[in-house]
Write a protein that holds these residues in place. Structure first.
Motif, short mmCIF file in Angstrom:
data_model
loop_
_atom_site.label_atom_id
_atom_site.label_comp_id
_atom_site.label_asym_id
_atom_site.label_seq_id
_atom_site.Cartn_x
_atom_site.Cartn_y
_atom_site.Cartn_z
N ARG A 129 2.39 46.58 -44.32
CA ARG A 129 2.54 47.49 -43.19
C ARG A 129 4.01 47.65 -42.84
N SER A 130 4.42 48.87 -42.57
CA SER A 130 5.81 49.11 -42.16
C SER A 130 5.98 48.72 -40.70
N THR A 131 7.17 48.27 -40.35
CA THR A 131 7.47 47.84 -38.99
C THR A 131 8.57 48.71 -38.41
N TYR A 240 -0.30 44.22 -34.97
CA TYR A 240 -0.03 45.65 -34.98
C TYR A 240 0.97 46.10 -33.92
N ARG A 267 7.52 46.64 -30.88
CA ARG A 267 7.35 46.57 -32.34
C ARG A 267 6.02 47.20 -32.69
N SER A 269 3.57 47.92 -36.06
CA SER A 269 3.38 47.57 -37.47
C SER A 269 2.01 48.04 -37.92
N ASN A 273 2.62 54.58 -38.63
CA ASN A 273 3.37 54.42 -37.39
C ASN A 273 3.65 55.74 -36.68
#
Length: 303
Positions: A129-131, A240, A267, A269, A273
């Protein structure tokens, strides 16, 4: 071998039934919309192709709540994307169906649509998962002095029920704030920001400029959040979403007026997004505006 197959099927099903996944949010409703229109025996108009799949999409979505697979917060956030993607699937079926003139071609179209989410689900689980770090900032003008506003932000006495009002973040399932208790003074002191449902955020003060600026790190007391307070996919401090830092600062406007700013860093995640961020920013902005309105009313009343 049977056990391995069982585990693979179980993992795939779990991936598909998780709303916080591209497979469930985009591919499953698209496949559902495709199949609804494909097997529609009527001469399907564009209106029927675009909006007919919504019935099946709504039934599928609310079944996830009835079966306790997802909570209402996730469903509300996911529903717009699910409806749009079901319409996309229906439109594709209307375009493709006239050109599939052979039995083999028709079967291939149906198989491709039905199997796409099951193929993409396991592949999605392999991608990290991108953050992203995002900031939401709000402000409100208050007819009070900096010192009067400062007293309202360094700690927040219990918010009476008469001070609570309508808020969209509460409507979609997020608890309302109740108080903020300050332990100590200055940098290093701790604010305990409390919400309904025994939700507590531990805020450690990192900047303390009296009558000007108050900043703090934020950590959710996740160990003591009751399971019924928040959906597991939107728990602050979960995999998340998290709120990391908050800042109040007071901007004097002259003649007994100030502009109070409130900003928070989060944040995010997820695998999408761009879509999830729209919702988290909307909720955080509504929550921050709600808090600022309470501070404004108290500061002006006590002026």
């Amino acid at each position: 071998a049977d056990r391995s197959l069982h585990d693979i099927v179980g993992a795939t099903a779990a991936q598909l039934l998780t709303i916080m996944s591209i497979s469930f949010l985009f591919l499953v409703p698209a496949a559902l919309g495709f199949l609804v229109v494909w097997f529609d025996r009527a001469d399907c108009s564009w209106r029927r192709a675009l909006f007919g799949p919504w019935v099946a999409a709504l039934i599928m979505t609310f079944c996830t709540v009835a079966l306790q697979l997802e909570g209402w917060i996730c469903v509300i956030m996911a529903l717009p994307a699910i409806l749009v993607m079901s319409s996309v699937g229906g439109a594709v079926a209307r375009l493709v169906r006239p050109s599939a003139t052979t039995a083999v071609g028709r079967r291939l179209c149906v198989a491709a649509a039905a199997l796409l989410p099951f193929v993409a689900g396991p592949l999605e689980s392999l991608r990290a998962r991108s953050t992203e770090l995002r900031t939401v900032a709000c402000a409100i003008d208050i007819a009070a002095s900096p010192s009067q506003v400062w007293r309202q932000i360094r700690s927040v006495p219990r918010i009476a029920e008469s001070e609570q009002s309508f808020s969209w973040h509460h409507r979609v399932g997020f608890p309302r704030p109740t108080e903020a208790v300050l332990e100590g003074t200055g940098v290093g002191s701790v604010r305990l920001a409390k919400f309904e449902g025994d939700l507590v955020f531990v805020e450690k003060v990192t900047e303390w400029e009296e009558n000007r600026r108050l900043s703090f790190s934020i950590k959710a007391d996740t160990a003591h959040i009751p399971p019924t307070t928040l959906d597991e996919h939107v728990i602050v401090g979960g995999p998340y979403f998290d709120v990391l830092h908050g800042t109040y600062w007071i901007e004097p406007l002259g003649t007994g007026r100030v502009r109070l700013h409130l900003a928070s860093d989060q944040r995010l995640s997820t695998g999408f997004n761009a879509y999830a961020g729209w919702w988290t920013e909307w909720v955080m902005r509504d929550l921050q505006d709600y808090i600022l309105r309470i501070i404004k009313a108290r500061a002006e009343r006590d002026r």
